[in-house]
Design a protein around this motif. Structure first.
Motif, mmCIF file in Angstrom:
data_model
loop_
_atom_site.group_PDB
_atom_site.id
_atom_site.type_symbol
_atom_site.label_atom_id
_atom_site.label_comp_id
_atom_site.label_asym_id
_atom_site.label_seq_id
_atom_site.Cartn_x
_atom_site.Cartn_y
_atom_site.Cartn_z
ATOM 1 N N SER A 140 4.402 2.476 6.091
ATOM 2 C CA SER A 140 3.373 2.386 5.055
ATOM 3 C C SER A 140 1.992 2.168 5.640
ATOM 4 O O SER A 140 1.831 1.713 6.779
ATOM 5 N N TRP A 141 1.007 2.436 4.793
ATOM 6 C CA TRP A 141 -0.367 2.107 5.145
ATOM 7 C C TRP A 141 -0.605 0.597 5.130
ATOM 8 O O TRP A 141 -1.703 0.157 5.494
ATOM 9 N N ASP A 142 0.381 -0.195 4.723
ATOM 10 C CA ASP A 142 0.232 -1.653 4.792
ATOM 11 C C ASP A 142 0.552 -2.199 6.181
ATOM 12 O O ASP A 142 0.685 -3.412 6.367
ATOM 13 N N LYS A 143 0.708 -1.295 7.160
ATOM 14 C CA LYS A 143 0.909 -1.643 8.577
ATOM 15 C C LYS A 143 2.304 -2.196 8.851
ATOM 16 O O LYS A 143 2.486 -2.992 9.786
ATOM 17 N N THR A 144 3.280 -1.772 8.063
ATOM 18 C CA THR A 144 4.648 -2.221 8.310
ATOM 19 C C THR A 144 5.620 -1.050 8.264
ATOM 20 O O THR A 144 5.368 -0.031 7.623
ATOM 21 N N VAL A 145 6.739 -1.233 8.975
ATOM 22 C CA VAL A 145 7.952 -0.450 8.766
ATOM 23 C C VAL A 145 8.962 -1.419 8.164
ATOM 24 O O VAL A 145 9.209 -2.494 8.724
ATOM 25 N N ARG A 146 9.528 -1.052 7.020
ATOM 26 C CA ARG A 146 10.493 -1.926 6.353
ATOM 27 C C ARG A 146 11.849 -1.228 6.295
ATOM 28 O O ARG A 146 11.927 -0.004 6.179
ATOM 29 N N LEU A 187 0.865 -1.181 0.000
ATOM 30 C CA LEU A 187 0.000 0.000 0.000
ATOM 31 C C LEU A 187 0.901 1.231 0.000
ATOM 32 O O LEU A 187 2.120 1.121 0.171
ATOM 33 N N PRO A 188 0.329 2.433 -0.203
ATOM 34 C CA PRO A 188 1.158 3.642 -0.274
ATOM 35 C C PRO A 188 2.133 3.779 0.889
ATOM 36 O O PRO A 188 1.837 3.402 2.035
ATOM 37 N N VAL A 189 3.304 4.338 0.575
ATOM 38 C CA VAL A 189 4.351 4.562 1.571
ATOM 39 C C VAL A 189 4.172 5.966 2.133
ATOM 40 O O VAL A 189 4.244 6.946 1.384
ATOM 41 N N ARG A 190 3.935 6.078 3.424
ATOM 42 C CA ARG A 190 3.636 7.365 4.045
ATOM 43 C C ARG A 190 4.885 8.116 4.485
ATOM 44 O O ARG A 190 4.917 9.346 4.435
ATOM 45 N N SER A 191 5.930 7.377 4.938
ATOM 46 C CA SER A 191 7.093 8.036 5.528
ATOM 47 C C SER A 191 8.370 7.340 5.105
ATOM 48 O O SER A 191 8.393 6.127 4.892
ATOM 49 N N VAL A 192 9.455 8.130 5.014
ATOM 50 C CA VAL A 192 10.760 7.566 4.676
ATOM 51 C C VAL A 192 11.837 8.317 5.444
ATOM 52 O O VAL A 192 11.783 9.542 5.571
ATOM 53 N N ARG A 193 12.816 7.553 5.990
ATOM 54 C CA ARG A 193 13.941 8.153 6.698
ATOM 55 C C ARG A 193 15.204 7.321 6.472
ATOM 56 O O ARG A 193 15.162 6.085 6.498
ATOM 57 N N PHE A 194 16.321 8.017 6.239
ATOM 58 C CA PHE A 194 17.628 7.379 6.342
ATOM 59 C C PHE A 194 17.935 7.272 7.830
ATOM 60 O O PHE A 194 17.888 8.284 8.545
ATOM 61 N N VAL A 195 18.236 6.059 8.300
ATOM 62 C CA VAL A 195 18.356 5.841 9.736
ATOM 63 C C VAL A 195 19.773 5.449 10.118
ATOM 64 O O VAL A 195 20.564 4.977 9.308
ATOM 65 N N ASP A 196 20.057 5.644 11.405
ATOM 66 C CA ASP A 196 21.375 5.396 11.970
ATOM 67 C C ASP A 196 21.391 4.023 12.638
ATOM 68 O O ASP A 196 20.890 3.856 13.751
ATOM 69 N N ILE A 197 21.936 3.022 11.927
ATOM 70 C CA ILE A 197 22.073 1.675 12.469
ATOM 71 C C ILE A 197 23.558 1.338 12.480
ATOM 72 O O ILE A 197 24.149 1.053 11.431
#
Length: 352
Positions: A139-145, A117-127
């Motif tokens: 995403s609206w698909d109920k996941t963070v990937r 489903l549509p992607v609501r948010s995006v971030r480059f993250v510090d791992i």
């Protein structure tokens, strides 16, 4: 008016708009997100017109001196954007279920596909354990990937109970706000694939925006009910306990004793000071707050239309904000003649 735990708001300085500078004409539809590069005075703007616009605002003394660098063409509404930590990559989260990425040095592009489903948010993250840029997408698909740009498929998926309506990350902290009024916390330095905590939003109604301070020690949310809240990541620190406050409201001009309530479209911490927070709303205004002292530092006049996005520059010396249609009255009212623009407010010194 009170500002958390019943304390009065100190009189706020009246900011002026006469020094605010318009960016060159660019987005042709609502601007959904603004993000400054962490290493330069470059600004990314995500728009419903299907593009992510990149500007060089190194010299922002006038519209003529702000340069449009490039645009990442997506072809579907772009709901969020971000820069990589070194400023060489720009990413856009889109309604076509994809994350779109551009290398700003070579202009090469790529897409990441996996959401349903549509992607609501995006971030480059510090791992810290990763030896490559990692992207987190909500995403609206109920996941963070999570995505390693060297691989076409996500390297990990965090399942959530509801749709992601807003997300932000900085330092070790990632927060995703979902449609069920829950906030989901992840310690990126510990285990990115495990929730460290889930809590009820401090806002009674739907959360629209989330911000994490640059060092990951503060977080803030805003909602549809003209209210914002700020807290600390360390639960042992009680300095911001129960801090929620009304904002982006004004007395009705037609009905006595009635207050009109407007959506908070953006909350954003200043990278230069973890206690300085900006809010922007559909009432057409933006304000600067000091969450530590529980005071409003400055409030600015109405800009004539909803403020749909806002972002502090890396040194805290500028706040970019977007003016345009906020979709509150449906797509029928999104007319071609609605003014859409990006504006930058320059501070004489960084708020602190």
């Amino acid at each position: 008016m009170t500002f958390g735990k019943g304390k009065s708001v100190f009189p706020a300085a009246k900011g002026l708009l006469d020094k605010d500078v318009d960016f060159p004409k660019g987005p042709e539809d609502t601007i959904s997100a603004l993000r400054w590069s962490p290493v330069a005075n470059h600004l990314a703007a995500a728009s419903w017109d299907g593009r992510v616009y990149i500007y060089d605002a190194t010299d922002s003394t006038s519209t003529a001196t702000i340069k449009g660098v490039t645009a990442l063409t997506v072809g579907a509404p772009v709901l969020d954007c971000d820069f990589s930590k070194d400023g060489t990559l720009a990413a856009g989260a889109a309604a076509d279920k994809k994350i779109h990425i551009m290398d700003l040095n070579s202009s090469q592009t790529m897409t990441l596909e996996g959401h349903t489903l549509p992607v609501r948010s995006v971030r480059f993250v510090d791992i810290p354990s990763a030896n490559a840029p990692i992207i987190a997408s909500g995403s609206w698909d109920k996941t963070v990937r999570y995505w390693d740009l060297r691989q076409p498929q996500p390297i990990g998926t965090l399942q959530l109970p509801e749709r992601v309506y807003a997300m932000d990350a900085a330092g070790p902290l990632l927060i995703a706000a979902t449609a069920d009024s829950q906030l989901h916390f992840v310690n990126l330095h510990d285990n990115p694939l495990q929730l460290s905590k889930t809590a009820e939003s401090p806002l009674k109604y739907q959360t629209t925006t989330v911000s994490v301070s640059a060092d990951g020690t503060r977080w803030a949310v805003g909602g549809i009910d003209g209210r914002a809240a700020a807290q600390v990541a360390d639960e042992k620190d009680k300095s911001l306990e129960n801090l929620s406050f009304k904002c982006h409201r004004k007395a009705s001009s037609t009905k006595k004793n009635q207050t009109n309530v407007y959506t908070v479209n953006a909350v954003c911490f200043s990278p230069a000071h973890k206690d300085v927070l900006a809010t922007a709303g559909s009432d057409g205004s933006y304000s600067i707050w000091d969450v530590r002292s529980r005071s409003r530092l400055s409030t600015f006049p109405n800009v004539g239309a909803p403020v749909t996005a806002a972002s502090f520059a890396r040194d805290g010396m500028a706040l970019a904000y977007a003016v345009g249609y906020d979709w509150a009255q449906g797509y029928q009212q999104n007319k071609a003649d609605v003014e859409r623009k990006i504006v930058v407010h320059l501070f004489k010194e960084a708020p602190k």
